[in-house]
Design a protein around this motif. Structure first.
Motif, PDB file in Angstrom:
ATOM      1  N   PRO A  84     -15.859  -4.199 -14.462  1.00  0.00           N
ATOM      2  CA  PRO A  84     -14.518  -5.111 -14.125  1.00  0.00           C
ATOM      3  C   PRO A  84     -15.150  -5.525 -12.693  1.00  0.00           C
ATOM      4  O   PRO A  84     -14.586  -6.854 -12.816  1.00  0.00           O
ATOM      5  CB  PRO A  84     -13.579  -4.555 -13.629  1.00  0.00           C
ATOM      6  CG  PRO A  84     -13.921  -2.260 -13.347  1.00  0.00           C
ATOM      7  CD  PRO A  84     -14.850  -2.173 -13.737  1.00  0.00           C
ATOM      8  N   PRO A  87     -17.119  -9.311 -12.946  1.00  0.00           N
ATOM      9  CA  PRO A  87     -17.068 -10.599 -14.271  1.00  0.00           C
ATOM     10  C   PRO A  87     -15.953 -11.544 -12.966  1.00  0.00           C
ATOM     11  O   PRO A  87     -15.774 -12.291 -12.398  1.00  0.00           O
ATOM     12  CB  PRO A  87     -16.105 -10.504 -15.201  1.00  0.00           C
ATOM     13  CG  PRO A  87     -16.128  -8.940 -15.727  1.00  0.00           C
ATOM     14  CD  PRO A  87     -17.299  -8.535 -14.772  1.00  0.00           C
ATOM     15  N   LEU A  88     -14.765 -10.469 -12.120  1.00  0.00           N
ATOM     16  CA  LEU A  88     -14.237 -11.090 -11.528  1.00  0.00           C
ATOM     17  C   LEU A  88     -14.933 -11.661  -9.969  1.00  0.00           C
ATOM     18  O   LEU A  88     -14.719 -12.171  -9.357  1.00  0.00           O
ATOM     19  CB  LEU A  88     -13.634  -9.956 -11.063  1.00  0.00           C
ATOM     20  CG  LEU A  88     -12.561  -8.888 -11.691  1.00  0.00           C
ATOM     21  CD1 LEU A  88     -11.942  -7.978 -11.291  1.00  0.00           C
ATOM     22  CD2 LEU A  88     -10.850  -9.908 -11.547  1.00  0.00           C
ATOM     23  N   PHE A  89     -15.724 -10.374  -9.822  1.00  0.00           N
ATOM     24  CA  PHE A  89     -16.670 -10.877  -9.120  1.00  0.00           C
ATOM     25  C   PHE A  89     -17.595 -12.574  -8.661  1.00  0.00           C
ATOM     26  O   PHE A  89     -17.734 -13.572  -6.785  1.00  0.00           O
ATOM     27  CB  PHE A  89     -17.976  -9.842  -8.174  1.00  0.00           C
ATOM     28  CG  PHE A  89     -19.081 -10.085  -7.250  1.00  0.00           C
ATOM     29  CD1 PHE A  89     -18.591 -10.145  -5.709  1.00  0.00           C
ATOM     30  CD2 PHE A  89     -19.962 -10.786  -6.857  1.00  0.00           C
ATOM     31  CE1 PHE A  89     -19.417 -10.800  -4.533  1.00  0.00           C
ATOM     32  CE2 PHE A  89     -20.919 -10.920  -6.528  1.00  0.00           C
ATOM     33  CZ  PHE A  89     -21.078 -10.913  -4.801  1.00  0.00           C
ATOM     34  N   ALA A  91     -16.352 -14.750 -10.486  1.00  0.00           N
ATOM     35  CA  ALA A  91     -15.573 -15.173 -10.924  1.00  0.00           C
ATOM     36  C   ALA A  91     -15.435 -16.340  -9.368  1.00  0.00           C
ATOM     37  O   ALA A  91     -15.199 -17.531  -9.090  1.00  0.00           O
ATOM     38  CB  ALA A  91     -14.065 -14.970 -11.411  1.00  0.00           C
ATOM     39  N   LEU A 287      -5.546  -4.423 -16.243  1.00  0.00           N
ATOM     40  CA  LEU A 287      -5.462  -3.972 -17.663  1.00  0.00           C
ATOM     41  C   LEU A 287      -4.229  -2.381 -17.178  1.00  0.00           C
ATOM     42  O   LEU A 287      -3.815  -1.868 -18.286  1.00  0.00           O
ATOM     43  CB  LEU A 287      -5.582  -3.639 -18.612  1.00  0.00           C
ATOM     44  CG  LEU A 287      -6.039  -5.291 -19.526  1.00  0.00           C
ATOM     45  CD1 LEU A 287      -7.693  -4.598 -20.652  1.00  0.00           C
ATOM     46  CD2 LEU A 287      -5.244  -5.489 -20.478  1.00  0.00           C
ATOM     47  N   THR A 289      -2.163  -2.187 -15.508  1.00  0.00           N
ATOM     48  CA  THR A 289      -0.650  -2.134 -15.572  1.00  0.00           C
ATOM     49  C   THR A 289       0.599  -1.646 -16.973  1.00  0.00           C
ATOM     50  O   THR A 289       1.085  -1.318 -17.017  1.00  0.00           O
ATOM     51  CB  THR A 289       0.312  -3.171 -15.056  1.00  0.00           C
ATOM     52  OG1 THR A 289      -0.568  -4.314 -15.458  1.00  0.00           O
ATOM     53  CG2 THR A 289      -0.247  -3.484 -13.574  1.00  0.00           C
ATOM     54  N   TYR A 290      -0.973  -2.441 -17.624  1.00  0.00           N
ATOM     55  CA  TYR A 290       0.058  -1.717 -19.389  1.00  0.00           C
ATOM     56  C   TYR A 290      -0.836  -0.761 -20.150  1.00  0.00           C
ATOM     57  O   TYR A 290       0.019  -0.498 -21.079  1.00  0.00           O
ATOM     58  CB  TYR A 290      -1.269  -2.629 -20.021  1.00  0.00           C
ATOM     59  CG  TYR A 290      -1.321  -4.302 -19.785  1.00  0.00           C
ATOM     60  CD1 TYR A 290       0.248  -5.198 -19.872  1.00  0.00           C
ATOM     61  CD2 TYR A 290      -2.207  -5.654 -19.147  1.00  0.00           C
ATOM     62  CE1 TYR A 290       0.075  -6.678 -18.770  1.00  0.00           C
ATOM     63  CE2 TYR A 290      -1.865  -6.808 -18.939  1.00  0.00           C
ATOM     64  CZ  TYR A 290      -0.561  -7.125 -18.688  1.00  0.00           C
ATOM     65  OH  TYR A 290      -0.500  -8.366 -18.511  1.00  0.00           O
ATOM     66  N   VAL A 303     -12.475 -11.174  -6.461  1.00  0.00           N
ATOM     67  CA  VAL A 303     -12.875 -11.914  -6.523  1.00  0.00           C
ATOM     68  C   VAL A 303     -12.483 -12.762  -5.137  1.00  0.00           C
ATOM     69  O   VAL A 303     -13.462 -13.987  -4.592  1.00  0.00           O
ATOM     70  CB  VAL A 303     -11.133 -12.672  -7.418  1.00  0.00           C
ATOM     71  CG1 VAL A 303     -11.130 -14.528  -7.031  1.00  0.00           C
ATOM     72  CG2 VAL A 303     -11.011 -12.256  -8.978  1.00  0.00           C
TER      73      VAL A 303
ATOM     74  N   GLY B  81     -12.884 -13.870 -14.856  1.00  0.00           N
ATOM     75  CA  GLY B  81     -12.530 -12.485 -15.020  1.00  0.00           C
ATOM     76  C   GLY B  81     -11.873 -11.559 -15.639  1.00  0.00           C
ATOM     77  O   GLY B  81     -10.915 -10.696 -15.516  1.00  0.00           O
ATOM     78  N   GLU B 231      -2.527 -14.395 -18.898  1.00  0.00           N
ATOM     79  CA  GLU B 231      -1.480 -13.046 -18.997  1.00  0.00           C
ATOM     80  C   GLU B 231      -0.366 -13.625 -19.042  1.00  0.00           C
ATOM     81  O   GLU B 231       1.015 -13.392 -19.274  1.00  0.00           O
ATOM     82  CB  GLU B 231      -1.489 -12.286 -18.011  1.00  0.00           C
ATOM     83  CG  GLU B 231      -3.557 -11.767 -18.530  1.00  0.00           C
ATOM     84  CD  GLU B 231      -3.313 -10.574 -17.319  1.00  0.00           C
ATOM     85  OE1 GLU B 231      -4.124 -10.249 -16.470  1.00  0.00           O
ATOM     86  OE2 GLU B 231      -2.312  -9.467 -16.784  1.00  0.00           O
ATOM     87  N   VAL B 257      -5.310  -9.845 -24.584  1.00  0.00           N
ATOM     88  CA  VAL B 257      -5.325  -9.805 -23.042  1.00  0.00           C
ATOM     89  C   VAL B 257      -3.505 -10.559 -22.626  1.00  0.00           C
ATOM     90  O   VAL B 257      -2.746  -9.959 -22.549  1.00  0.00           O
ATOM     91  CB  VAL B 257      -6.447 -10.879 -22.120  1.00  0.00           C
ATOM     92  CG1 VAL B 257      -5.321 -10.472 -20.746  1.00  0.00           C
ATOM     93  CG2 VAL B 257      -7.272  -9.902 -21.991  1.00  0.00           C
ATOM     94  N   ALA B 260      -1.553  -7.873 -25.207  1.00  0.00           N
ATOM     95  CA  ALA B 260      -1.098  -6.799 -24.397  1.00  0.00           C
ATOM     96  C   ALA B 260      -0.174  -6.895 -23.562  1.00  0.00           C
ATOM     97  O   ALA B 260       0.698  -6.469 -22.978  1.00  0.00           O
ATOM     98  CB  ALA B 260      -2.125  -6.557 -23.343  1.00  0.00           C
ATOM     99  N   ALA B 261      -0.261  -8.104 -22.580  1.00  0.00           N
ATOM    100  CA  ALA B 261       1.331  -8.881 -21.783  1.00  0.00           C
ATOM    101  C   ALA B 261       2.219  -8.970 -22.434  1.00  0.00           C
ATOM    102  O   ALA B 261       3.427  -8.517 -21.969  1.00  0.00           O
ATOM    103  CB  ALA B 261       0.692 -10.151 -20.987  1.00  0.00           C
ATOM    104  N   ARG B 264       4.005  -5.596 -22.775  1.00  0.00           N
ATOM    105  CA  ARG B 264       4.906  -5.536 -21.437  1.00  0.00           C
ATOM    106  C   ARG B 264       6.191  -5.883 -21.051  1.00  0.00           C
ATOM    107  O   ARG B 264       7.410  -5.383 -21.301  1.00  0.00           O
ATOM    108  CB  ARG B 264       4.065  -5.444 -20.299  1.00  0.00           C
ATOM    109  CG  ARG B 264       4.710  -4.457 -19.210  1.00  0.00           C
ATOM    110  CD  ARG B 264       4.032  -4.974 -18.177  1.00  0.00           C
ATOM    111  NE  ARG B 264       3.721  -6.113 -17.321  1.00  0.00           N
ATOM    112  CZ  ARG B 264       2.701  -6.295 -16.502  1.00  0.00           C
ATOM    113  NH1 ARG B 264       1.540  -5.431 -15.381  1.00  0.00           N
ATOM    114  NH2 ARG B 264       2.436  -7.858 -16.041  1.00  0.00           N
TER     115      ARG B 264
END
Lengths: 347, 347
Positions: A84, A87-89, A91, A287, A289-290, A303, B81, B231, B257, B260-261, B264
């Motif tokens: 993960p 892609p976050l970096f 972004a 994800l 939290t899911y 990010v 991300g 999300e 995504v 999944a949201a 929840r």
């Protein structure tokens, strides 16, 4: 004795004659950074005297900045789709670069030789103005390479003390301590770790901090297995730990993807994550939290890390060096349900 | 009347005089693709006669291929991300490119004007040999732009019938039908959809296929809300659908995504996904199997898609056009636990 070969004139010779660094020679020709006019003149005189000149095609395009940042990665491209961080970096970096009409050029290389060639070619051909250096290794050759090329760069991670390059990284040692201390306070005495890739600094560091925290309490550090940051590795590692003679009652995973995979193994073994086995991960993937139970994790804002790296690069390219040189971003521990409660309640 | 301006000679003038396409003129100068020697001579004669020549700095570097593929994206970098497509697709592309010592240059642009400028600059400066064109739009201006520039490209998605460019894409209509038909067979009569971004072709297509499948059974298509592939959007959309007067008993989400949201949100509303509300997503993200219940999804192999795109580009650059021009990859529906059982059992 073989006949003496006429040695090719190198940038080093020009630098020595002009009394400047190789980086200054490089910069005096690519125009990307300002040098005093007298210095530029001295360098160009030295180059002419020695008959040295940078590659012509490269110089033609290097007159103008490439408006491109180079990112050379010595890792399996498949990790892109799993890790993960990437892609976050990216972004975060792109959010800053795109606002400034910069592009990013990415290249995956198989080994150090390919890596060095890529750095040299990109500089020689003026394809990039600066580099992002991540996945730090021991005795990392990229710092000497960058000095040699006179290249601008931002380091993602904590470089050796003698490297003077702007660097950004998360400090997470305190969070790992918090995870272990919390479990010890709840009565856990066998606390395991599924570590990342031992070849990467951050993989070893997370293990070391976990081990030191246990040692402070005189607790054993043998519930350790390598997961290599991958799902498949974590499945094996978790099975090995939980089917051992003395299985751990809590496991700290070096990343969230491994923790998620580990929690599925627990359910296959009829063990409830957060109840039979306390679980914490690392990264803070959205994800988490899911999952059921929700995954406790050491959350890093990748990010933000990327955006900061992008800002530092643009500032460096504009001649505004970063102050402080090393920029630390705090991680934070999110004690969600998988972290569990007291062992008394658990067992 | 203003004085007549002397018109600048363009590549179009050279193409007309030589009786070839603009692309051929471009290719005759950049050497990236082979043309018959007589054609090259005719083009260069025409260029000389008109006093036209490509940018010198560009040509200097364009003599050799850039060994770089360009990827211009008109979307919010933050989506990098979130959207699982991007890192997986990139991993597939890189797996092929890195084996062939190619790089990828990525640029995020804010609008069509920036996008066109980026394409033109990269070609003029010889920074890329070919483009990846994704996120297709209506009346997409990039096809005419590429023709104008004589650029090589692979299209990710299904281009209009009159566009003759190699294209790769997943066919998923059958899978969406399978999702809806299965729910109808299980007795669902109110089947909802949380759609993606209506500005993107694939967002609209998934909605259209869902709606047509319902219409075939005379079922209503009003349980529809826009989630925009995010999300946050899915949370709003799911709440709106499930708190309406006649809530759906099954929801098809345009990506995982959002699913999944949505699941929840269901748990917050004391509804059990897979029991009270059947759920299916789209993408096949790896973490779908870690959710409870496991997420049913239309699985697309984006790594394979990227690898195929990379192979097509390398073949095109080597003068071996793709056959067939359009390459379809089948998606597949994975009916995991969230898909539910019979409505009779559910309610």
């Amino acid at each position: 004795m073989p006949p003496a070969k006429r040695r090719r004139v190198t940038i080093q010779d020009v630098a020595e004659l002009a009394g400047v660094s190789k980086g200054a020679v490089s910069r005096s020709f690519n125009g990307a950074e300002r040098l005093p006019a007298s210095t530029v003149q001295r360098i160009h005189d030295a180059a002419e005297q020695l008959g040295w000149r940078p590659n012509a095609a490269a110089r033609a395009i290097k007159g103008a900045p490439a408006h491109t940042i180079g990112f050379v990665l010595q890792r399996d491209p498949d990790l892109l789709g799993i890790d993960p961080f990437f892609p976050l970096f990216l972004a975060g970096v792109e959010r800053v670069l795109s606002d400034n009409a910069y592009s990013i050029t990415i290249r995956f290389v198989a080994d150090e030789a390919q890596e060095a060639r890529c750095y040299r070619d990109w500089v020689a051909e003026g394809r990039v103005d600066a580099f992002i250096v991540s996945d730090l290794r021991d005795d990392d050759p990229r710092f000497a390479l960058l000095d040699d090329l006179g290249g601008t760069a931002v380091v993602i991670g904590e470089p050796p003390a003698d490297v003077h390059r702007p660097a950004v990284f998360h400090t997470s040692d305190d969070c790992i301590d918090e995870v272990v201390e919390g479990w010890v306070a709840r009565g856990h005495t066998r606390i395991g770790h599924v570590m990342g890739d031992p070849a990467l600094q951050h993989g070893r560091r997370r293990r070391d901090v976990w081990a030191r925290a246990l040692e402070r309490h005189g607790l054993p550090t043998d519930a350790l297995a390598v997961g290599g940051f991958t799902e498949a590795g974590a499945v094996e590692a978790t099975r090995a730990l939980l089917t051992a003679a003395e299985p751990p009652t809590a496991i700290f995973y070096a990343n969230d993807v491994m923790a998620a995979a580990g929690m599925r193994v627990m359910s296959e073994l009829q063990l409830a994550a957060g109840t039979d086995v306390a679980v914490a991960g690392f990264d803070g993937i959205p994800l988490g939290t899911y999952l059921s139970p929700q995954l406790a994790t050491i959350d890093c804002d990748y990010v933000e890390l990327g955006a900061l790296a992008g800002q530092i690069l643009l500032a460096e390219l504009a001649g505004r060096p970063t102050d402080p040189e090393r920029c630390e971003l705090p991680a934070r521990f999110l004690a969600r349900a998988s972290y569990g409660t007291d062992v008394a309640a658990v067992r």
